[in-house]
Design an enzyme around this catalytic site. Structure first.
Site, PDB file in Angstrom:
ATOM      1  CG  HIS A   1       7.041  50.568  40.771  1.00 13.02           C
ATOM      2  ND1 HIS A   1       7.259  49.531  39.904  1.00 13.02           N
ATOM      3  CD2 HIS A   1       7.256  51.699  40.057  1.00 13.02           C
ATOM      4  CE1 HIS A   1       7.601  50.005  38.718  1.00 13.02           C
ATOM      5  NE2 HIS A   1       7.607  51.327  38.785  1.00 13.02           N
TER       6      HIS A   1
ATOM      7  CG  ASN B   1       5.266  72.411  22.665  1.00 11.57           C
ATOM      8  OD1 ASN B   1       6.212  72.067  21.962  1.00 11.57           O
ATOM      9  ND2 ASN B   1       4.863  73.679  22.751  1.00 11.57           N
TER      10      ASN B   1
ATOM     11  N   GLY C   1       4.203  73.764  30.765  1.00 14.02           N
ATOM     12  CA  GLY C   1       5.439  73.013  30.582  1.00 14.02           C
ATOM     13  C   GLY C   1       5.940  72.370  31.867  1.00 14.02           C
TER      14      GLY C   1
ATOM     15  CE  LYS D   1      -7.655  83.790  38.413  1.00 20.98           C
ATOM     16  NZ  LYS D   1      -7.408  84.938  37.508  1.00 20.98           N
TER      17      LYS D   1
ATOM     18  CB  THR E   1      -0.018  64.882  44.701  1.00 18.15           C
ATOM     19  OG1 THR E   1      -0.568  65.944  45.504  1.00 18.15           O
ATOM     20  CG2 THR E   1       1.421  65.219  44.339  1.00 18.15           C
ATOM     21  CE  LYS E   2      -5.525  68.574  47.130  1.00 12.61           C
ATOM     22  NZ  LYS E   2      -5.946  68.927  48.512  1.00 12.61           N
TER      23      LYS E   2
END
Length: 278
Positions: free
Chosen positions: A112, A82, A139, A180, A162-163
């Protein structure tokens, strides 16, 4: 010596202002301009196929699309994104079949150094992002460097992943966690499950072998400079002894040892190429 582009794609520290990379980013921005100003969806899809590194089948992306280079992006069959999709492809971004991406989603491979002096020097690095088949990102989802998501993963809107996570889960939150598990209609055959496990392990082994070959190449260069013989029997026996000690299951020890003997044989051959025929 690796080029800055090779370092970048490999996830190593590289200098972003390298002239080759600057020129390639300029070209990618020209492509983005063409893509994002094309009103005809079919033509826009064709431009995407010409710009991305690999597109397996149908692709449709609403404008605007943003990326660093484009050639590090690989997309499977039937891909949809989208509005306002950002794909920072310093390192490879690999997307499987039948994936859907909601508006304002960001897949960010770039990172960085934490140490400010090194960060201010212009050095950067990255880690690849991989999405399996049938992944749906809601979204505003952000995927950070180094994340791999398995097949059939759904990520709730606004989440920051993040993992890495495996197959058949719904993720949500910041940082994202499993909300779930998704019950698939058809249970995979045991043989298929084990083969998929082997495929995953083989990819990891291939990456480790590539790192090992980097070290082999460095050793070959040193041997050439110092005129040292390629074959070092004592060193190879020490390597095999380390391997035998590392294997916990005695039933596997002989097979794994033979595998390493073959690896060392090919490593010697590669070093011989570097050093020259002896």
């Amino acid at each position: 010596m690796k080029t800055e582009k090779e370092k970048m794609i490999a996830g190593e520290l590289y200098f972003a202002e390298d002239p080759v990379l600057v020129a390639e980013r300029k070209h990618s921005r020209e492509q983005m301009h063409l893509i994002n100003h094309e009103l005809d969806g079919d033509i826009r899809s064709q431009l995407l196929k010409e710009t991305f590194g690999h597109v397996a089948g149908k692709i449709y992306m609403e404008p605007t699309v943003a990326f660093d280079y484009g050639y590090n992006i690989s997309v499977g069959k039937n891909f949809y994104a989208n509005f306002n999709c950002t794909l920072l492809d310093i390192c490879p971004i690999t997307i499987g079949d039948a994936c859907m991406i909601g508006p304002n989603v960001q897949l960010l491979t770039a990172t960085h150094p934490l140490e400010p002096v090194k960060r201010n020097s212009g050095l950067e690095s990255g880690k690849p992002i991989t999405l399996g088949n049938n992944v749906w990102l809601g979204g505003g989802v952000v995927i950070i460097p180094g994340v791999t998501l398995g097949d059939n993963v759904v990520v709730a809107a606004g989440s920051v992943v993040t993992k890495s996570f495996g197959d058949n889960v719904v993720l949500g939150g910041n940082p994202a966690k499993v909300i779930k598990r998704i019950e698939t209609e058809k249970t995979e055959e045991p043989l298929t499950i084990q083969r998929k496990k082997i495929d995953t392990l083989d990819r990891k082994i291939a990456q480790l072998l590539e790192e090992r070959m980097d070290a082999v190449a460095e050793i070959g260069a040193i041997k050439k400079q110092t005129n040292t013989n390629v074959l070092d029997s004592k060193r190879e026996e020490k390597v095999l002894d380390n391997v035998r000690q590392a294997v916990n299951n005695p039933a596997y020890r002989e097979t794994i040892q033979h595998s390493f003997e073959d690896i060392m044989k090919h490593s010697r051959a590669y070093q011989a190429q570097i050093k020259g025929a002896e």
